[in-house]
Design a protein around this motif. Structure first.
Motif, short mmCIF file in Angstrom:
data_model
loop_
_atom_site.label_atom_id
_atom_site.label_comp_id
_atom_site.label_asym_id
_atom_site.label_seq_id
_atom_site.Cartn_x
_atom_site.Cartn_y
_atom_site.Cartn_z
N ALA A 84 27.93 53.82 44.66
CA ALA A 84 28.37 52.71 45.67
C ALA A 84 27.44 53.03 47.19
O ALA A 84 27.22 54.13 47.39
CB ALA A 84 29.55 52.74 45.93
N GLU A 133 24.31 46.89 47.36
CA GLU A 133 24.94 45.75 46.61
C GLU A 133 25.46 44.61 47.63
O GLU A 133 25.25 43.45 47.21
CB GLU A 133 25.89 46.37 45.55
CG GLU A 133 26.97 47.03 46.19
CD GLU A 133 26.71 48.61 46.56
OE1 GLU A 133 27.80 49.23 46.33
OE2 GLU A 133 25.54 48.88 46.55
N PRO A 172 37.44 48.86 46.45
CA PRO A 172 36.21 49.25 46.86
C PRO A 172 36.18 50.91 47.31
O PRO A 172 37.33 51.38 47.71
CB PRO A 172 36.26 48.44 48.22
CG PRO A 172 37.64 48.39 48.70
CD PRO A 172 38.36 48.10 47.47
N PRO A 173 34.79 51.31 47.30
CA PRO A 173 34.81 52.80 47.67
C PRO A 173 35.28 53.23 48.97
O PRO A 173 35.50 54.54 49.14
CB PRO A 173 33.53 53.14 47.19
CG PRO A 173 32.82 51.93 47.60
CD PRO A 173 33.50 50.60 46.98
N TRP A 232 35.58 47.16 41.88
CA TRP A 232 34.70 48.53 41.82
C TRP A 232 35.56 49.29 40.77
O TRP A 232 36.93 49.34 40.88
CB TRP A 232 34.97 49.24 42.99
CG TRP A 232 33.69 48.87 44.13
CD1 TRP A 232 32.30 49.21 44.18
CD2 TRP A 232 34.01 47.67 44.83
NE1 TRP A 232 31.91 48.55 45.09
CE2 TRP A 232 32.62 47.75 45.76
CE3 TRP A 232 34.87 46.70 45.22
CZ2 TRP A 232 32.23 46.73 46.77
CZ3 TRP A 232 34.66 45.64 46.24
CH2 TRP A 232 33.52 45.89 46.90
N GLN A 233 34.92 49.53 39.54
CA GLN A 233 35.72 50.49 38.71
C GLN A 233 34.79 51.78 38.19
O GLN A 233 33.50 51.43 38.11
CB GLN A 233 36.10 49.67 37.39
CG GLN A 233 37.23 48.84 37.45
CD GLN A 233 38.53 49.73 37.57
OE1 GLN A 233 38.95 50.11 36.22
NE2 GLN A 233 39.09 50.01 38.60
N THR A 234 35.12 52.65 37.72
CA THR A 234 34.57 53.81 37.25
C THR A 234 34.69 54.04 36.01
O THR A 234 33.99 54.57 35.19
CB THR A 234 34.98 55.46 37.99
OG1 THR A 234 36.36 55.27 37.91
CG2 THR A 234 34.45 55.03 39.47
N MET A 288 31.60 46.23 40.06
CA MET A 288 30.73 47.25 40.26
C MET A 288 31.10 48.34 39.48
O MET A 288 31.94 48.94 39.48
CB MET A 288 30.70 47.47 41.73
CG MET A 288 29.54 46.90 42.41
SD MET A 288 29.89 45.02 42.57
CE MET A 288 31.02 44.65 43.55
N ARG A 289 30.15 48.90 38.41
CA ARG A 289 30.43 49.85 37.46
C ARG A 289 29.35 51.20 37.68
O ARG A 289 28.19 50.65 38.16
CB ARG A 289 30.47 49.36 35.99
CG ARG A 289 31.58 48.04 36.00
CD ARG A 289 31.73 47.63 34.48
NE ARG A 289 32.13 48.77 33.65
CZ ARG A 289 31.83 48.91 32.33
NH1 ARG A 289 31.02 47.92 31.83
NH2 ARG A 289 32.12 49.87 31.50
N HIS A 321 26.78 51.88 53.68
CA HIS A 321 27.52 50.64 52.61
C HIS A 321 27.75 49.72 53.93
O HIS A 321 28.76 49.70 54.59
CB HIS A 321 28.76 51.27 52.18
CG HIS A 321 28.89 50.24 50.67
ND1 HIS A 321 29.50 48.98 50.91
CD2 HIS A 321 29.12 50.75 49.64
CE1 HIS A 321 29.35 48.44 49.88
NE2 HIS A 321 29.41 49.32 48.94
#
Length: 230
Positions: free
Chosen positions: A48, A52, A74-75, A123-125, A149-150, A209
């Motif tokens: 992240a 983006e 979000p991160p 946002w996902q891991t 966001m992956r 960011h």
């Protein structure tokens, strides 16, 4: 219907509205000439904070004038002052922080189904294929722009998303590889210059960011967000 049947050698289209990305070079390579609403859009990132948010800024700016923007997991915490400096009203920002992955998925799905937001950034891991399908189905019934966001490594896995872009940091912007689109394969990499991005090939520090920061007011807890907000 022209958007129901298309040849792989031709650029397709979408039933729902399309929002210009704000970058003519990218719009020319996307079906319909922009970001499709009512669909899952995947942005695959090495980490992240590589640009983006700068990439999405034009579209978010258009949406925030009338509708709310939701951020799920979000991160880093949103930075209200930075959003306002971009001309994005902070009062239109909804931040949802979940303790568990299942709660984050639940929150994202509720936002999609509720219809009160104009955009969702998620946002996902680690996301299972069936969870992605649920989110894509929920998005198809909504008038919303939905970006997930992956991790970049997930680009090797199958996904129901009709549009998948791999982003890499670049000097003053990002490099974009189109992994999947409704149209012919795209073998070239696009290099986009983004306003506000430093002229350096390394843009990996989380502190860079653009609209996210570690300092922010408390987030709404997942499964406790009032219906009026989601």
């Amino acid at each position: 219907m022209p958007d129901a049947v298309w040849r792989a050698s031709q650029m397709g289209s979408y039933r729902a509205a399309v929002t210009p990305t704000g970058y003519a070079t990218l719009d020319r390579e996307l079906p319909g000439g922009g970001w499709p609403s009512a669909a899952l859009i995947e942005l695959l990132l090495p980490q992240a904070g590589i640009g983006e948010m700068h990439l999405l800024r034009p579209a978010l700016g258009a949406i925030a004038q009338k509708r709310r923007i939701a951020l799920v997991q979000p991160p880093h915490a949103p930075q209200a002052a930075a959003w306002s400096a971009w001309g994005l009203p902070a009062e239109r920002l909804l931040w949802v922080k979940a303790a568990r992955n299942t709660d984050a998925l639940w929150s994202a799905e509720q936002i999609l189904r509720n219809g009160s937001c104009g955009a969702l950034l998620f946002w996902q891991t680690h996301t299972r294929p069936e969870a992605l399908r649920r989110l894509h189905l929920a998005a198809q019934a909504a008038d919303i722009l939905f970006w997930a966001m992956r991790p970049l490594a997930d680009g090797q896995d199958a996904s129901p998303a009709p549009l998948r872009l791999a982003l890499h940091p670049a000097n003053g912007g990002v490099r974009i590889a189109i992994i999947k689109r409704r149209g012919p394969l795209h073998g070239e990499t696009l290099h986009l210059k983004l306003d506000g991005m430093p002229s350096s090939p390394f843009f990996l520090a989380p502190s860079a960011h653009a609209r996210l920061d570690r300092r922010a007011p408390a987030a709404a807890a997942a499964r406790s967000v009032p219906a009026a907000l989601v």
